[in-house]
Design an enzyme around this catalytic site. Structure first.
Site, mmCIF file in Angstrom:
data_model
loop_
_atom_site.group_PDB
_atom_site.id
_atom_site.type_symbol
_atom_site.label_atom_id
_atom_site.label_comp_id
_atom_site.label_asym_id
_atom_site.label_seq_id
_atom_site.Cartn_x
_atom_site.Cartn_y
_atom_site.Cartn_z
ATOM 1 N N CYS A 2 1.100 -0.987 -0.378
ATOM 2 C CA CYS A 2 0.226 -0.215 -0.375
ATOM 3 C C CYS A 2 1.217 1.332 -0.297
ATOM 4 C CB CYS A 2 -1.175 0.352 0.949
ATOM 5 S SG CYS A 2 -1.666 -1.391 1.798
ATOM 6 N N ARG A 30 3.038 0.343 -5.182
ATOM 7 C CA ARG A 30 2.802 -0.406 -4.336
ATOM 8 C C ARG A 30 1.588 -0.888 -3.667
ATOM 9 N NH1 ARG A 30 6.576 1.131 -0.739
ATOM 10 N NH2 ARG A 30 5.243 0.529 0.814
ATOM 11 N N TRP A 77 -2.817 -2.810 -1.188
ATOM 12 C CA TRP A 77 -2.151 -4.179 -1.899
ATOM 13 C C TRP A 77 -3.089 -4.884 -1.135
ATOM 14 C CZ3 TRP A 77 0.679 -7.974 -0.445
ATOM 15 C CH2 TRP A 77 0.669 -8.903 -1.045
ATOM 16 N N ASN A 103 -0.360 1.403 5.812
ATOM 17 C CA ASN A 103 0.650 0.617 5.258
ATOM 18 C C ASN A 103 0.904 -0.311 6.192
ATOM 19 O OD1 ASN A 103 2.296 -1.246 3.196
ATOM 20 N ND2 ASN A 103 3.819 1.384 3.632
ATOM 21 N N GLY A 104 0.665 -1.624 6.218
ATOM 22 C CA GLY A 104 1.523 -2.601 7.247
ATOM 23 C C GLY A 104 0.522 -3.404 7.505
ATOM 24 N N GLU A 485 15.155 -16.118 -13.480
ATOM 25 C CA GLU A 485 14.955 -14.531 -13.551
ATOM 26 C C GLU A 485 13.778 -14.944 -14.603
ATOM 27 O OE1 GLU A 485 14.398 -12.508 -12.669
ATOM 28 O OE2 GLU A 485 13.848 -10.515 -13.568
ATOM 29 N N LYS A 489 9.721 -13.182 -14.920
ATOM 30 C CA LYS A 489 9.837 -12.351 -15.704
ATOM 31 C C LYS A 489 8.192 -12.788 -16.515
ATOM 32 C CE LYS A 489 10.957 -10.045 -14.477
ATOM 33 N NZ LYS A 489 11.772 -9.703 -13.208
ATOM 34 N N GLU A 492 5.509 -13.190 -14.363
ATOM 35 C CA GLU A 492 4.098 -12.527 -13.245
ATOM 36 C C GLU A 492 3.582 -11.216 -14.749
ATOM 37 O OE1 GLU A 492 7.182 -10.005 -10.755
ATOM 38 O OE2 GLU A 492 8.276 -10.191 -12.551
ATOM 39 N N HIS A 508 14.977 -35.962 -14.052
ATOM 40 C CA HIS A 508 14.755 -36.554 -13.173
ATOM 41 C C HIS A 508 14.115 -36.383 -12.978
ATOM 42 C CE1 HIS A 508 19.487 -38.013 -12.385
ATOM 43 N NE2 HIS A 508 19.620 -35.984 -12.530
ATOM 44 N N LYS A 607 5.348 -3.704 -6.277
ATOM 45 C CA LYS A 607 6.192 -3.041 -6.266
ATOM 46 C C LYS A 607 7.495 -3.135 -5.233
ATOM 47 C CE LYS A 607 9.630 -2.062 -8.900
ATOM 48 N NZ LYS A 607 10.248 -3.283 -9.612
HETATM 49 C C1 F6R Z 1 10.008 -9.283 -10.030
HETATM 50 C C2 F6R Z 1 10.237 -9.063 -8.162
HETATM 51 C C3 F6R Z 1 10.463 -9.357 -7.529
HETATM 52 C C4 F6R Z 1 11.308 -8.527 -6.668
HETATM 53 C C5 F6R Z 1 10.859 -8.771 -4.899
HETATM 54 C C6 F6R Z 1 12.118 -7.818 -4.399
HETATM 55 O O1 F6R Z 1 9.919 -8.900 -10.874
HETATM 56 O O2 F6R Z 1 10.389 -7.517 -9.095
HETATM 57 O O3 F6R Z 1 10.587 -10.457 -7.182
HETATM 58 O O4 F6R Z 1 12.859 -8.611 -7.268
HETATM 59 O O5 F6R Z 1 9.392 -8.553 -4.281
HETATM 60 O O6 F6R Z 1 12.051 -6.888 -3.837
HETATM 61 P P1 F6R Z 1 13.302 -5.745 -3.961
HETATM 62 O O7 F6R Z 1 14.254 -6.174 -4.912
HETATM 63 O O8 F6R Z 1 12.439 -4.425 -3.885
HETATM 64 O O9 F6R Z 1 13.645 -5.668 -2.285
#
Ligand code: F6R
Length: 612
Positions: A2, A30, A77, A103-104, A485, A489, A492, A508, A607
């Site tokens: 949030c 957020r 969120w 937020n939290g 990774e 990508k 998500e 396996h 994010k």
């Molecule tokens: C995926 C992504 C998340 C962040 C993860 C950690 O694209 O962005 O997996 O990498 O939530 O976030 P940070 O780097 O801000 O600790």
């Protein structure tokens, strides 16, 4: 997670509603499943909230004037209670004289809820933990909002940043921080609170970073910070040097595409700021002496999501360059398994936002056990940065798209620099290898620019495969780390079920899932593992898979096995992740675009993940 924003001004020319909504838009990264606002208008709180994006809230209030000089706002969120109008913030006490944005998570909210119901007969409108805060403050309120907030906070356990207004005190916002980000912005005849700097950049450059257990009271002409003992304290002003434009799209259709294209610049900045004229590496922000480095017997890398994937490559790099054992863990697991960490451990936390609660909690656990804390962080002044002994910043610039791209590659660059520095200091790396490695790293930004020219080719490929509902990513060595990774990508942002696995492990069990036309993306950029990878590709081809290979330009043998190949520029094996991830980012982007997905704001995500 949030985002919260609060504004108090003294000019009728500035409308609180517009300022707050504008700020919330900058915090949508957020969370964005509902939004709301509370404004004090003539001594009454006017609350408006709506499920969905901030645009829905704007539509809701489009016909109303709602002129005010003070208010708080929220973009959510969901954690407790599904996204809905009633669960949206702000939340109020029973007679709507107190409004709260939060937020939290309040961990003991059930206990408080039951107590409030039993002792005060309070009934609750929402399923949220936040509503209990509003009622708590409501029962303690006797004309002094700050005092009522203190009393409420004493009862609360968990992580929170809250902003509170009272109908009877139209001149102030009281905000508290505990384990969730909070800043105060210092304006001209007006002041602000927010979860993050971008929300305020249009209006202020001077910021107070609020610390844990501090309360801040903002009025139009003052910002006062109080510690846990309720004593007013002084805080240095933090001057923001980056501009609002760097967080705008600049003509790109999505932030993600813009950020993919910003990688050569981010990598250049992250690297060149650390190279001295004589070619030595200067780890600014890191005060590790030769003795410190020689004393470590282990490195522990801890992070979440994409940052964790950067750590997977970091393990290879640091073990290889500095010959020191490196353990790696996801932060949410690390903190609960009593990890073997002590004074001889270098603990590296990687985080773009610097606010990820799991990473922060793991860092604190490692610190408690005596480890030296080095963080690799993108956001200056963030919680992870502030709680670390040493901070090594990625120079990626603000990353807005939820899917991380430029943060990942700059985190990788930091891993190379830390590995090189440690290897050199520990006397492991000779001059020739060190110089050649550095030369190769310096060539990366230009090689990446060349690689980005393949965008159209990759877009065409995306058009051919975007309807697939299942994708496997395979690789060996550091290519396995990049596979994870690439897979993250894709899943998500496109919602395709994708899965990454070390190529040698496929046989396996997982190979049972490979059938005719299953899409397999095979990374084969490691010279010493190239032939092994070709065999793994043959294994899936034999089961009918459609294979897209990623290989270096001079390794064309793969064309005989794979159906399609995307070539990356030649480089030494060790640093190929800096290049090989980029076609995967572009492919994920265009597949998601073909599928009509909301690329910058994928469903269920945010994010910055500031909840456990
Ligand atoms: C995926 C992504 C998340 C962040 C993860 C950690 O694209 O962005 O997996 O990498 O939530 O976030 P940070 O780097 O801000 O600790």
């Amino acid at each position: 997670m949030c985002g919260i924003v609060g504004y108090v001004g003294n000019s009728a020319a500035r409308d609180a509603k517009d300022i707050i909504i504008d700020g919330l838009k900058k915090l949508e990264y957020r969370g964005y499943d509902s939004a709301g606002i509370a404004l004090n208008i003539d001594g009454e709180l006017q609350i408006r909230k709506h499920v969905g994006r901030i645009a829905n809230l704007e539509n809701l209030i489009a016909g109303e004037t709602l002129a005010s000089r003070i208010g708080i706002g929220h973009t959510r969120w969901a954690t407790h209670g599904a996204p809905s109008d009633v669960n949206s913030h702000p939340h109020c006490n029973s007679n709507e004289t107190i409004a709260v944005v939060h937020n939290g998570i309040i961990e003991n909210y059930v206990e408080i809820k039951e107590w409030l119901a039993k002792e005060y007969g309070i009934t609750f409108k929402s399923e949220t933990d936040t509503e209990v805060i509003a009622h708590l403050i409501g029962i303690y309120y006797d004309g002094d909002l700050q005092d009522a907030v203190y009393k409420a906070v004493e009862k609360m356990r968990g992580a929170y940043a809250i902003g509170v207004v009272a109908a009877a005190e139209p001149d102030k916002i009281v905000a508290v921080r505990k384990d969730a980000p909070l800043i105060a912005g210092l304006g001209e005849d007006c002041n602000f609170i927010a979860s993050d700097i971008p929300a305020l950049l249009k209006h202020v450059r001077k910021i107070y970073l609020i610390e844990n257990n501090e309360t801040v009271v903002i009025k139009s002409d003052s910002v006062k910070i109080y510690n846990a003992e309720r004593k007013e304290i002084k805080r240095d002003v933090f001057h923001v040097t980056w501009d609002a434009e760097s967080a705008e799209k600049e003509g790109y259709e999505h932030f993600m595409l813009k950020e993919i294209h910003e990688q050569p610049k981010g990598l250049y900045e992250t690297l060149t700021r650390r190279i001295e004229e004589d070619g030595s590496i200067k780890l600014d922000g890191i005060n590790l002496s030769k003795e410190d480095i020689e004393n470590f017997d282990k490195v522990f890398i801890v992070a979440c999501g994409t940052a964790y994937h950067a750590g997977l490559v970091g393990k290879f790099v640091i073990e290889n360059l500095a010959k020191i054992p490196v353990e790696i863990d996801v932060a949410s697991e690390f903190r609960y398994r009593d990890p073997f960490v002590n004074e001889r451990t270098l603990f590296i936390a990687i985080s773009q936002s610097g606010e990820t609660l799991d990473t922060l909690a793991a860092l604190r656990e490692a610190k408690r056990k005596g480890a030296r804390i080095l963080s690799v962080v993108n956001v200056v002044g963030s919680s992870v940065a502030r709680e670390s002994d040493d901070v090594f910043y990625t120079w990626a610039g603000p990353e807005i798209a939820v899917a991380s791209t430029k943060a990942y590659t700059t985190q990788l660059m930091c891993m190379y620099l830390i590995g090189l520095y440690m290897g050199r200091t520990r006397g492991i790396l000779d001059e020739e290898r060190y110089t050649n490695y550095l030369k190769e790293l310096k060539e990366i930004p230009d090689k990446l620019k060349e690689l980005l020219k393949k965008e159209n080719e990759i877009h065409d490929l995306a058009k051919e495969i975007y309807k697939k509902e299942q994708v496997f990513f395979i690789g060996r060595g550091s290519d396995a780390g990049v596979s994870y990774e690439g897979s993250l990508k894709l899943k998500e942002i496109s919602y395709i079920n994708s899965f990454a696995i070390a190529a040698g492990e496929l046989k396996h069990g997982t190979i049972a899932l490979i059938e005719k036309d299953t899409l397999v993306i095979a990374l084969a950029t490691q010279e010493k593992l190239y032939e092994k990878m070709l065999s793994n590709i043959q294994e899936v081809k034999a089961r009918g898979a459609y294979v897209i290979g990623i290989a270096k330009e001079n390794n064309t043998e793969i064309e005989k096995q794979a159906d399609r190949v995307i070539y990356i520029p030649n480089c030494i094996d060790e640093i190929s992740p800096l290049l090989s991830v980029v076609p995967l980012q572009i492919l994920a982007y265009y597949i998601a675009r073909e599928r009509g997905c909301d690329i910058d704001k994928p469903k269920n995500l945010a994010k910055s993940v500031t909840v456990e």
